[in-house]
Every structure is written in structure tokens, then in C-alpha cells.
Motif scaffolding. Structure first.
Motif, PDB file in Angstrom:
ATOM      1  N   MET A 109       0.856  -1.192   0.000  1.00  9.84           N
ATOM      2  CA  MET A 109       0.000   0.000   0.000  1.00  9.84           C
ATOM      3  C   MET A 109       0.891   1.241   0.000  1.00  9.84           C
ATOM      4  N   SER A 110       1.247   1.752  -1.193  1.00 13.19           N
ATOM      5  CA  SER A 110       2.239   2.812  -1.253  1.00 13.19           C
ATOM      6  C   SER A 110       1.732   4.116  -1.850  1.00 13.19           C
ATOM      7  N   LYS A 111       0.613   4.091  -2.589  1.00 10.89           N
ATOM      8  CA  LYS A 111       0.048   5.324  -3.126  1.00 10.89           C
ATOM      9  C   LYS A 111      -1.004   5.856  -2.158  1.00 10.89           C
ATOM     10  N   ILE A 112      -0.941   7.159  -1.891  1.00  8.82           N
ATOM     11  CA  ILE A 112      -1.851   7.785  -0.939  1.00  8.82           C
ATOM     12  C   ILE A 112      -2.643   8.864  -1.665  1.00  8.82           C
ATOM     13  N   GLU A 113      -3.955   8.863  -1.490  1.00  8.74           N
ATOM     14  CA  GLU A 113      -4.804   9.913  -2.052  1.00  8.74           C
ATOM     15  C   GLU A 113      -5.620  10.548  -0.929  1.00  8.74           C
ATOM     16  N   ILE A 114      -5.497  11.850  -0.809  1.00  7.60           N
ATOM     17  CA  ILE A 114      -6.276  12.631   0.148  1.00  7.60           C
ATOM     18  C   ILE A 114      -7.280  13.440  -0.652  1.00  7.60           C
ATOM     19  N   VAL A 115      -8.572  13.278  -0.361  1.00  9.96           N
ATOM     20  CA  VAL A 115      -9.613  13.913  -1.156  1.00  9.96           C
ATOM     21  C   VAL A 115     -10.512  14.765  -0.263  1.00  9.96           C
ATOM     22  N   LYS A 116     -10.442  16.084  -0.468  1.00  9.44           N
ATOM     23  CA  LYS A 116     -11.326  17.055   0.205  1.00  9.44           C
ATOM     24  C   LYS A 116     -11.451  16.765   1.699  1.00  9.44           C
ATOM     25  N   LEU A 117     -10.312  16.670   2.342  1.00 10.19           N
ATOM     26  CA  LEU A 117     -10.260  16.289   3.759  1.00 10.19           C
ATOM     27  C   LEU A 117     -10.524  17.488   4.666  1.00 10.19           C
TER      28      LEU A 117
END
Length: 243
Positions: free
Chosen positions: A1-9
Motif C-alpha cells: 500500500m504505497s500510493k496515498i490519495e487525500i480527497v477534500k479532507l
């Protein structure tokens, strides 16, 4: 699990008097698999809050935190495979350097021969071979931070988070540890997310920089992209501080 996506946090804190402070607002960011991404911004802009949300040690109000496309709330903490390095070292004071580095391996029930091999390997990389029997109180600040970083990398994490790890160090230790982090990243596939307020530090080590301002990411790009093509007045003024 290496890609991180932060969406409208959004992330807020409420104190005992029921007063609420918003630490992150409409914050979005993508960290690519295996990159060295630096969160850059002044104190209070939300860097630490964002790292702690990614690490899973802080809850958030709404938005999404995704790991390789999977919502983090659906994953066990172990499955995220994250290590976290704070600026205050957080070493166990009554355990030796060896025991501190080995702690994640003990926790994950690695065989003892593998633990000895891994600690020996890290001690050599971090110049800690002669310090393995010492306690943290017997170490300099630079030595303690090397132990903390070695411990974070001990179990070969997929993601390693660094919260201003060098801010409390004297300059004589600073450059050496920064160079060590660059070498270690180049030798592994670990995703590094590194928070700092130090512009020179960010430009030196980052694949990409996410400039944070007013509780969200203002602009993200390579150091050259931010220096040559700032998208906002804040980014232009902030990046112009480098000589």
C-alpha cells in the motif's frame, strides 16, 4: 500500500470548552508510489495534522484517505504498513538502542535471528554499531534521531512519514541525516512523506513539494515547477525566499 490519495479532507479539534479549531479544510493531495514528497509550509498550516491523519492516529471530520485506491477506514492499521517519525524522537528511555530499533520487529513477531540481522544492518547504515548497548539518555540529539529513523525503517514499511524530524537538531547533524535519508530512499521502494518548514531542505530532497497554506495544499509540483511557475501569490512569495 504505497500510493496515498487525500480527497477534500477536513480535520478539526474541539477543546474542553467545546471550542472548535479547523486544522485541515478542503485538503486534497496525491502521493505517488515510491516518491519522496515534502509537505512544506509555515507552522500551523496543517502539516502535522495531515501526517497524523495519514498515519491513522487522528480521526477526521469528512473527506477520503485512500491507500492504493482502498478507503483507509476499511483497512486494519497493520495492512497500511506505515511508520512514523516525529520530531521528539519518542524513544523508549529504559530500552537500549538495539531494543529500540528492534521494537517493531518484536511486535510483529519476527524470528530472533532475523531481528539480529536486521538491527545489525541498520546499525551499520546509520553508524550506530558502537551504541547498541547504550540508553537514549546517553546519546546526542543526532544519535537519537538516527535511532528513531532506523526503528521506523526496521520492518521495511511501504510508507514512512516524517514530521519535522530534523528541526530540533544542530546543523552539524542536520546535513548528515538528510543525506542519509536521500540514500535510503534511493535504495528502496518506500514512499516517503516528509513535513518541514525549511525551504532549502525541501528543495534539496523532494521529488515533489506540496506547499501548504491556510489548512490545505496550495500547489504541488517539482521544486523547479514551483520556483518557475508559482500558481498563487503565496507560493510565489514563499518560494522566493530561497537564494
Amino acid at each position: 500500500m504505497s500510493k496515498i490519495e487525500i480527497v477534500k479532507l477536513q480535520k478539526s479539534y474541539t477543546n474542553r470548552k467545546k471550542n472548535t479549531t479547523v486544522a485541515l479544510y478542503d485538503c486534497s493531495l496525491t502521493v505517488n508510489d515510491g516518491e519522496f514528497l515534502v509537505l512544506l509550509g509555515e507552522s500551523g498550516c496543517g502539516k502535522t495534522s495531515l501526517l497524523r491523519v495519514i498515519a491513522g492516529v487522528e480521526s477526521y471530520d469528512f473527506g477520503n484517505v485512500l491507500f492504493d485506491g482502498v478507503d483507509g477506514s476499511e483497512l486494519d492499521q497493520r495492512d497500511k504498513d506505515i511508520s512514523y517519525v516525529s520530531q521528539n524522537y519518542a524513544l523508549f528511555p529504559h530500552k537500549t538502542v538495539y531494543e529500540n530499533i528492534a521494537m517493531p520487529l518484536f511486535t510483529n513477531k519476527y524470528p530472533r535471528n532475523e531481528i539480529r540481522k536486521r538491527v545489525s544492518e541498520l546499525a551499520e547504515q546509520f553508524g550506530l554499531q558502537m551504541l547498541l548497548t547504550r540508553l537514549p539518555a546517553d546519546l546526542s540529539g543526532g544519535q537519537q534521531q538516527r535511532v528513531a529513523i532506523a526503528r521506523a525503517l526496521a520492518k521495511h514499511p511501504s510508507i514512512c512519514l516524517f514530521d519535522e524530524p530534523l528541526s530540533a537538531l544542530d546543523s552539524i547533524y542536520h546535513d548528515g541525516i538528510l543525506s542519509l535519508l536521500q540514500r535510503l530512499h534511493a535504495q528502496t521502494n518506500v514512499t516517503f512523506v516528509y513535513a518541514t518548514h525549511n525551504l532549502r531542505e525541501a528543495v534539496r530532497i523532494a521529488d515533489r513539494i506540496a506547499v501548504m497554506h491556510d489548512r490545505k495544499v496550495e500547489q504541488i509540483g517539482t521544486p523547479n515547477e514551483l520556483l518557475l511557475n508559482p500558481q498563487t501569490e503565496f507560493v510565489r512569495d514563499f518560494m522566493s525566499q530561497i537564494d
